[in-house]
Design a protein around this motif. Structure first.
Motif, PDB file in Angstrom:
ATOM      1  N   THR A   1       0.821  -1.204   0.000  1.00  0.00           N
ATOM      2  CA  THR A   1       0.000   0.000   0.000  1.00  0.00           C
ATOM      3  C   THR A   1       0.856   1.256   0.000  1.00  0.00           C
ATOM      4  N   LYS A   2       0.243   2.352  -0.389  1.00  0.00           N
ATOM      5  CA  LYS A   2       0.851   3.650  -0.124  1.00  0.00           C
ATOM      6  C   LYS A   2       0.896   3.837   1.402  1.00  0.00           C
TER       7      LYS A   2
ATOM      8  N   SER B   1      -1.449   8.889   3.379  1.00  0.00           N
ATOM      9  CA  SER B   1      -1.036   9.441   2.084  1.00  0.00           C
ATOM     10  C   SER B   1      -2.200  10.181   1.442  1.00  0.00           C
TER      11      SER B   1
ATOM     12  N   LEU C   1      -4.194  11.010  -1.801  1.00  0.00           N
ATOM     13  CA  LEU C   1      -4.411  10.385  -3.096  1.00  0.00           C
ATOM     14  C   LEU C   1      -5.315  11.250  -3.965  1.00  0.00           C
TER      15      LEU C   1
ATOM     16  N   GLU D   1      -5.581   7.478  -8.712  1.00  0.00           N
ATOM     17  CA  GLU D   1      -4.271   7.057  -8.226  1.00  0.00           C
ATOM     18  C   GLU D   1      -4.385   5.716  -7.500  1.00  0.00           C
ATOM     19  N   THR D   2      -3.386   4.872  -7.681  1.00  0.00           N
ATOM     20  CA  THR D   2      -3.389   3.556  -7.057  1.00  0.00           C
ATOM     21  C   THR D   2      -3.067   3.671  -5.572  1.00  0.00           C
ATOM     22  N   ALA D   3      -3.934   3.069  -4.740  1.00  0.00           N
ATOM     23  CA  ALA D   3      -3.731   3.056  -3.298  1.00  0.00           C
ATOM     24  C   ALA D   3      -2.963   1.826  -2.859  1.00  0.00           C
TER      25      ALA D   3
END
Length: 224
Positions: A32-33, A37, A39, A43-45
């Motif tokens: 994961t981010k 974070s 986002l 955007e991909t988490a």
């Protein structure tokens, strides 16, 4: 491989303890981010997959039973529109001897979020005047009240005491973060987040304020 993609702009929170349980299991992984974070939409988490070519269904069932599915491992907290007030303190600024360095910086930072500045007041270094300005900002409907100046430990720096007197709950005066150790956070009687901003906010591109503001924008209650 499966990806979790943000549908809105917001702040990602990760249940790190349960994520650790998943990743130490061995047959499956989730990357994961970082927790908290920011986002943007699209955007991909996180990315996740079964590590070997295949696994037995019983392994997936066992992991689900061990970790559970509620609450979610990942949560996206969307930013919600906020009305902002700025209370500028300091006799030098109030008298016009020096120019306020905070306001242009704050306007730039706030422009990156769904905010509207509805109130701005300059007050002298008087505790009662700062308290009154904070209460006026609450009455005007501010969701966030930013108090600038007078946040150090000098005897004539009255902003922290004024925030404490005006607030319903003082979360913290002082943080283990540099730049910005003299930061203060409180919540007012209306639920407004009241922040005392140290001088570092003017000069440093990233301070404790940049860690806390996104959480307030995402309606995450900050505790000590």
């Amino acid at each position: 491989k499966i990806e979790a993609v943000a549908q809105k702009e917001g702040l990602l929170t990760v249940d790190r303890k349960r994520l650790f349980q998943v990743n130490r299991f061995g047959a499956m992984m989730i990357a994961t981010k970082a927790d908290f974070s920011r986002l943007h939409a699209g955007e991909t988490a996180a990315g996740m997959r079964v590590i070997p070519l295949y696994i037995e269904e019983a392994q997936m069932t066992a992991l689900t039973a061990a970790v559970g599915s509620q609450p979610p491992l990942l949560t996206l907290h969307p930013f919600t529109p906020k009305k902002v007030a700025i209370v500028t303190t300091g006799s030098e600024v109030f008298s016009g001897r020096i120019k306020d360095g905070f306001e242009p910086v704050l306007r730039q930072k706030l422009a990156d979020f769904p905010t509207e500045i509805i109130f701005h007041k300059l007050v002298d270094d008087q505790k009662a005047a700062i308290v009154a300005a904070i209460k006026d900002a609450e009455a005007a409907g501010a969701d966030i009240i930013l108090c600038t100046g007078g946040m150090s430990v000098d005897a004539d720096d009255l902003t922290p005491g004024a925030i404490k007197d005006a607030a319903a709950q003082l979360v913290s005066y002082g943080t283990p973060v540099l730049p910005g150790a003299m930061f203060a956070l409180a919540y007012g009687k209306t639920g407004a987040a009241i922040m005392g901003l140290p001088g570092a906010v003017i000069f440093a591109p990233q301070t404790v304020f940049d860690l806390i503001l996104p959480r307030i924008m995402a309606d995450i209650t900050v505790t000590k």
